[in-house]
Design a protein around this motif. Sequence first.
Motif, PDB file in Angstrom:
ATOM      1  N   ILE A 411       0.831  -1.203   0.000  1.00 14.29           N
ATOM      2  CA  ILE A 411       0.000   0.000   0.000  1.00 14.29           C
ATOM      3  C   ILE A 411       0.869   1.258   0.000  1.00 14.29           C
ATOM      4  CG2 ILE A 411      -1.669   1.331   1.336  1.00 14.29           C
ATOM      5  CD1 ILE A 411      -2.919  -1.300   2.232  1.00 14.29           C
ATOM      6  N   ALA A 412       1.923   1.259   0.808  1.00 15.00           N
ATOM      7  CA  ALA A 412       2.813   2.422   0.867  1.00 15.00           C
ATOM      8  C   ALA A 412       3.523   2.626  -0.466  1.00 15.00           C
ATOM      9  CB  ALA A 412       3.832   2.238   1.986  1.00 15.00           C
ATOM     10  N   ILE A 413       3.919   1.525  -1.097  1.00 17.12           N
ATOM     11  CA  ILE A 413       4.596   1.619  -2.397  1.00 17.12           C
ATOM     12  C   ILE A 413       3.648   2.165  -3.452  1.00 17.12           C
ATOM     13  CG2 ILE A 413       5.581   0.226  -4.266  1.00 17.12           C
ATOM     14  CD1 ILE A 413       6.744  -1.606  -2.024  1.00 17.12           C
ATOM     15  N   LEU A 414       2.414   1.659  -3.459  1.00 20.51           N
ATOM     16  CA  LEU A 414       1.431   2.134  -4.424  1.00 20.51           C
ATOM     17  C   LEU A 414       1.149   3.629  -4.208  1.00 20.51           C
ATOM     18  CD1 LEU A 414      -0.438   1.425  -6.754  1.00 20.51           C
ATOM     19  CD2 LEU A 414      -2.183   0.800  -5.082  1.00 20.51           C
ATOM     20  N   LYS A 415       1.141   4.049  -2.958  1.00 22.32           N
ATOM     21  CA  LYS A 415       0.916   5.467  -2.658  1.00 22.32           C
ATOM     22  C   LYS A 415       2.028   6.326  -3.256  1.00 22.32           C
ATOM     23  CE  LYS A 415       0.138   8.634   1.222  1.00 22.32           C
ATOM     24  NZ  LYS A 415       0.024   8.758   2.699  1.00 22.32           N
ATOM     25  N   SER A 416       3.273   5.855  -3.140  1.00 24.80           N
ATOM     26  CA  SER A 416       4.397   6.604  -3.707  1.00 24.80           C
ATOM     27  C   SER A 416       4.333   6.628  -5.228  1.00 24.80           C
ATOM     28  CB  SER A 416       5.724   5.993  -3.248  1.00 24.80           C
ATOM     29  OG  SER A 416       5.969   6.248  -1.887  1.00 24.80           O
ATOM     30  N   LEU A 417       3.981   5.496  -5.824  1.00 30.74           N
ATOM     31  CA  LEU A 417       3.854   5.447  -7.284  1.00 30.74           C
ATOM     32  C   LEU A 417       2.768   6.399  -7.769  1.00 30.74           C
ATOM     33  CD1 LEU A 417       4.132   1.597  -8.000  1.00 30.74           C
ATOM     34  CD2 LEU A 417       5.828   3.361  -8.521  1.00 30.74           C
ATOM     35  N   THR A 418       1.657   6.441  -7.047  1.00 29.28           N
ATOM     36  CA  THR A 418       0.561   7.330  -7.418  1.00 29.28           C
ATOM     37  C   THR A 418       0.984   8.792  -7.306  1.00 29.28           C
ATOM     38  OG1 THR A 418      -1.067   5.699  -6.686  1.00 29.28           O
ATOM     39  CG2 THR A 418      -1.834   7.959  -6.931  1.00 29.28           C
ATOM     40  N   LEU A 419       1.756   9.108  -6.259  1.00 28.82           N
ATOM     41  CA  LEU A 419       2.251  10.481  -6.102  1.00 28.82           C
ATOM     42  C   LEU A 419       3.119  10.878  -7.294  1.00 28.82           C
ATOM     43  CD1 LEU A 419       3.499  12.229  -2.932  1.00 28.82           C
ATOM     44  CD2 LEU A 419       4.943  12.270  -4.955  1.00 28.82           C
ATOM     45  N   LEU A 420       3.972   9.962  -7.737  1.00 29.79           N
ATOM     46  CA  LEU A 420       4.839  10.270  -8.880  1.00 29.79           C
ATOM     47  C   LEU A 420       4.027  10.416 -10.157  1.00 29.79           C
ATOM     48  CD1 LEU A 420       7.971   8.017  -8.259  1.00 29.79           C
ATOM     49  CD2 LEU A 420       7.778  10.499  -8.019  1.00 29.79           C
ATOM     50  N   ARG A 421       2.997   9.624 -10.304  1.00 27.94           N
ATOM     51  CA  ARG A 421       2.158   9.739 -11.498  1.00 27.94           C
ATOM     52  C   ARG A 421       1.412  11.075 -11.490  1.00 27.94           C
ATOM     53  NH1 ARG A 421      -1.892   5.955 -11.731  1.00 27.94           N
ATOM     54  NH2 ARG A 421      -2.051   6.305 -13.972  1.00 27.94           N
ATOM     55  N   ARG A 422       0.967  11.520 -10.335  1.00 30.58           N
ATOM     56  CA  ARG A 422       0.331  12.839 -10.238  1.00 30.58           C
ATOM     57  C   ARG A 422       1.345  13.943 -10.541  1.00 30.58           C
ATOM     58  NH1 ARG A 422      -4.656  13.043  -7.437  1.00 30.58           N
ATOM     59  NH2 ARG A 422      -5.258  11.068  -6.476  1.00 30.58           N
ATOM     60  N   ALA A 423       2.544  13.777 -10.019  1.00 31.47           N
ATOM     61  CA  ALA A 423       3.579  14.789 -10.231  1.00 31.47           C
ATOM     62  C   ALA A 423       3.943  14.914 -11.709  1.00 31.47           C
ATOM     63  CB  ALA A 423       4.824  14.457  -9.410  1.00 31.47           C
ATOM     64  N   ALA A 424       3.889  13.792 -12.427  1.00 31.01           N
ATOM     65  CA  ALA A 424       4.192  13.824 -13.857  1.00 31.01           C
ATOM     66  C   ALA A 424       3.107  14.563 -14.637  1.00 31.01           C
ATOM     67  CB  ALA A 424       4.349  12.398 -14.390  1.00 31.01           C
ATOM     68  N   LEU A 425       1.890  14.588 -14.095  1.00 27.63           N
ATOM     69  CA  LEU A 425       0.780  15.289 -14.743  1.00 27.63           C
ATOM     70  C   LEU A 425       0.811  16.781 -14.428  1.00 27.63           C
ATOM     71  CD1 LEU A 425      -2.256  12.900 -14.103  1.00 27.63           C
ATOM     72  CD2 LEU A 425      -1.425  13.629 -16.331  1.00 27.63           C
ATOM     73  N   ASP A 426       0.808  17.094 -13.141  1.00 25.67           N
ATOM     74  CA  ASP A 426       0.663  18.487 -12.709  1.00 25.67           C
ATOM     75  C   ASP A 426       1.017  18.524 -11.225  1.00 25.67           C
ATOM     76  OD1 ASP A 426      -0.380  20.983 -11.758  1.00 25.67           O
ATOM     77  OD2 ASP A 426      -1.680  21.071 -13.524  1.00 25.67           O
ATOM     78  N   VAL A 427       2.046  19.262 -10.869  1.00 24.42           N
ATOM     79  CA  VAL A 427       2.502  19.249  -9.472  1.00 24.42           C
ATOM     80  C   VAL A 427       1.483  19.871  -8.520  1.00 24.42           C
ATOM     81  CG1 VAL A 427       4.970  19.120  -9.936  1.00 24.42           C
ATOM     82  CG2 VAL A 427       3.825  21.359  -9.918  1.00 24.42           C
ATOM     83  N   SER A 428       0.556  20.650  -9.047  1.00 30.10           N
ATOM     84  CA  SER A 428      -0.457  21.230  -8.158  1.00 30.10           C
ATOM     85  C   SER A 428      -1.442  20.182  -7.671  1.00 30.10           C
ATOM     86  CB  SER A 428      -1.210  22.367  -8.860  1.00 30.10           C
ATOM     87  OG  SER A 428      -2.046  21.874  -9.889  1.00 30.10           O
ATOM     88  N   LEU A 429      -1.439  18.983  -8.288  1.00 34.05           N
ATOM     89  CA  LEU A 429      -2.265  17.887  -7.782  1.00 34.05           C
ATOM     90  C   LEU A 429      -1.723  17.378  -6.446  1.00 34.05           C
ATOM     91  CD1 LEU A 429      -2.839  15.805 -11.068  1.00 34.05           C
ATOM     92  CD2 LEU A 429      -4.290  17.595 -10.079  1.00 34.05           C
ATOM     93  N   ILE A 430      -0.450  17.671  -6.173  1.00 32.89           N
ATOM     94  CA  ILE A 430       0.177  17.277  -4.905  1.00 32.89           C
ATOM     95  C   ILE A 430       0.177  18.451  -3.927  1.00 32.89           C
ATOM     96  CG2 ILE A 430       2.313  16.439  -3.844  1.00 32.89           C
ATOM     97  CD1 ILE A 430       2.970  15.201  -6.591  1.00 32.89           C
ATOM     98  N   ASP A 431       0.505  19.608  -4.438  1.00 34.21           N
ATOM     99  CA  ASP A 431       0.579  20.820  -3.606  1.00 34.21           C
ATOM    100  C   ASP A 431      -0.195  21.934  -4.312  1.00 34.21           C
ATOM    101  OD1 ASP A 431       1.150  23.034  -2.134  1.00 34.21           O
ATOM    102  OD2 ASP A 431       3.337  22.795  -2.197  1.00 34.21           O
ATOM    103  N   PRO A 432      -1.405  22.248  -3.846  1.00 35.16           N
ATOM    104  CA  PRO A 432      -2.212  23.307  -4.488  1.00 35.16           C
ATOM    105  C   PRO A 432      -1.494  24.648  -4.550  1.00 35.16           C
ATOM    106  CG  PRO A 432      -3.550  22.031  -2.957  1.00 35.16           C
ATOM    107  CD  PRO A 432      -2.131  21.603  -2.734  1.00 35.16           C
TER     108      PRO A 432
END
Length: 605
Positions: A411-432
């Motif tokens: 679960i923790a690994i999947l969470k990190s992978l998802t964060l990187l996938r969001r970051a590749a799209l648009d960093v504001s998806l992680i930090d508004p």
Amino acid sequence: KVRTDLPVVKLKASSSSDGDWFDLGGTVQVGEAEVVFARVFEALAAGDAHVMADDGSLVELDHPVFEKLAKLIDEAAKLSDRPGKPRIGRYQASLWQDLEEVAGAVEGAGRWRSAMADLRDLASTDAAPSAEPLPATLTAELRPYQKAGYDWLTFIWRHRLGGVLADDMGLGKTVQTLAMIARARTEQTAGAPPFLVVAPSSVVPGWLEEAARFTPSLVVRPASETRARAGTTLAELSAGADLIVTSYAIFRIDNAEFSAQPWSGLVLDEAQFAKNFATKVNQLARQLKTDFKLAVTGTPMENSLSEFWAIFAIVAPGLLGSRKQFKELYAGPIAAGGDPAQAAMTQLRRRTKPLLMRRTKERVAADLPERQEQVVHVALDGRHRELYDTYLQRERSRMLGLLDDYDSNRIAILKSLTLLRRAALDVSLIDPGLRSVPSSKLDVLLDQLGQVLGSQHRALIFSQFTSYLAKVRERLEEARLAYCYLDGSTTNRAAVINGFKQGDAPIFLISLKAGGFGLNLTEADYVFLLDPWWNPAAENQAVDRTHRIGQDRPVMVSRLVSKDTIEDKVMALKARKQALFDSLLDADGAFSTALTADDVRALVE
């Protein structure tokens, strides 16, 4: 005295207390001596060189006949629901054929042997079941491959077997199934219980519409509410019905009533909803008492071979053994690669071939317009690249430290992978707070949409992240471009879909989870996939909302991939997983498994 005469195996399959299984027995004749089958089995299992015959002589087991018999008996024993006891399941046609080829004489339950003979022919040749007349009340004109599917469905229903109809999305699996049900009702006696269709709630209306259109003679009733809310019992609803259509949620909630009701057959539509053996839906579908079960899905396997086993465990219990046995015989060797993988995959395809119908659009729908695909590599803006690389270094270190205990840290690994996938799209998806950082992919999308809409085309836009779809909505509104929108929270789903189909807007934004199945959107001819996913089946389902029967224009698919990010590596991983799907269902190929620790390393190293 040691006998070395040619052994003659006389095999017998006798009914057991469980109708799905037959006990293997018989004798082996060697010259004038005879050995009961059970004693031969025990000796072969123990690796003995000889076995004692009834007359006290010894029979030498070092013979090709015994070598083949030992291998097949070992497989039968491993697949048995009672490990160690030679039994054969009523779905194991190709295994029975192999045993018949070793045996000089065979006996078995009459009806079952007849079904095995027919299934054996399907397993060993490319011959189709006998052509069946279509029900007179069917109003659809079936294409040749749909007629062949109907013939196969009628065949397995008549033999009271189960199967998987795994045609590509968009090839008309529903009408084939309805035609089979209509035919079955003409052969059944008056008052026979109805068939039960279980589908995603969004797909239930489609079943009702297609049944009214193609099989109007069938009495079809939806069970779209819980019985407590509806105020009627399932028995009352089923009285006089030919077909009951319900959702997976209602099937789970009201399962006590569904289990108590007799059924002529169970049809699981979009059966990938039951692909996880541990879920309640899978367990309840396995437990439902009916002698015909059909899984309808374009993707009987999305991530791993265990999903393939889970669906077959519903429709053909015993065919592939228990989960542990399946892993030992098939999944393990396939994951190992090399010659064992080739042998295991070949055997798995052969064992399941009679009970699986799979046709691809390329093979059977030659008149379907061409589908062109392109990957659009999008370079990140300078500030976006800088922030993405920072996230990558942090999450890479974190994940590599977790991989030593992958299962516990999944679960923790999947969470990190998802964060990187969001970051590749648009960093504001992680930090508004980073909304000012440009999103290059949105710029590319708007540019391409301008070209598409300027030529009077219509487009579907998919993303797994509703937060990113929200960003797309903002840009479309700024550009004054009309759109329709669908995600899991949409309450007026049918109205939104009909609005797009009727021309309310040229653009349809859809979350992959909410719109990856059960939609017919041939009004669009362009598809944009904003974020790649390592599950190729999910993407294929999205594309096939428009590239399906009824489409009369070429379809253009664009995958937008952020260059030099985790998205590039997701594309490579997806290609490996597509190879597994193709090798099992379509053709020989390379092999892979579910998302593993090695897969994660490849994504971040």
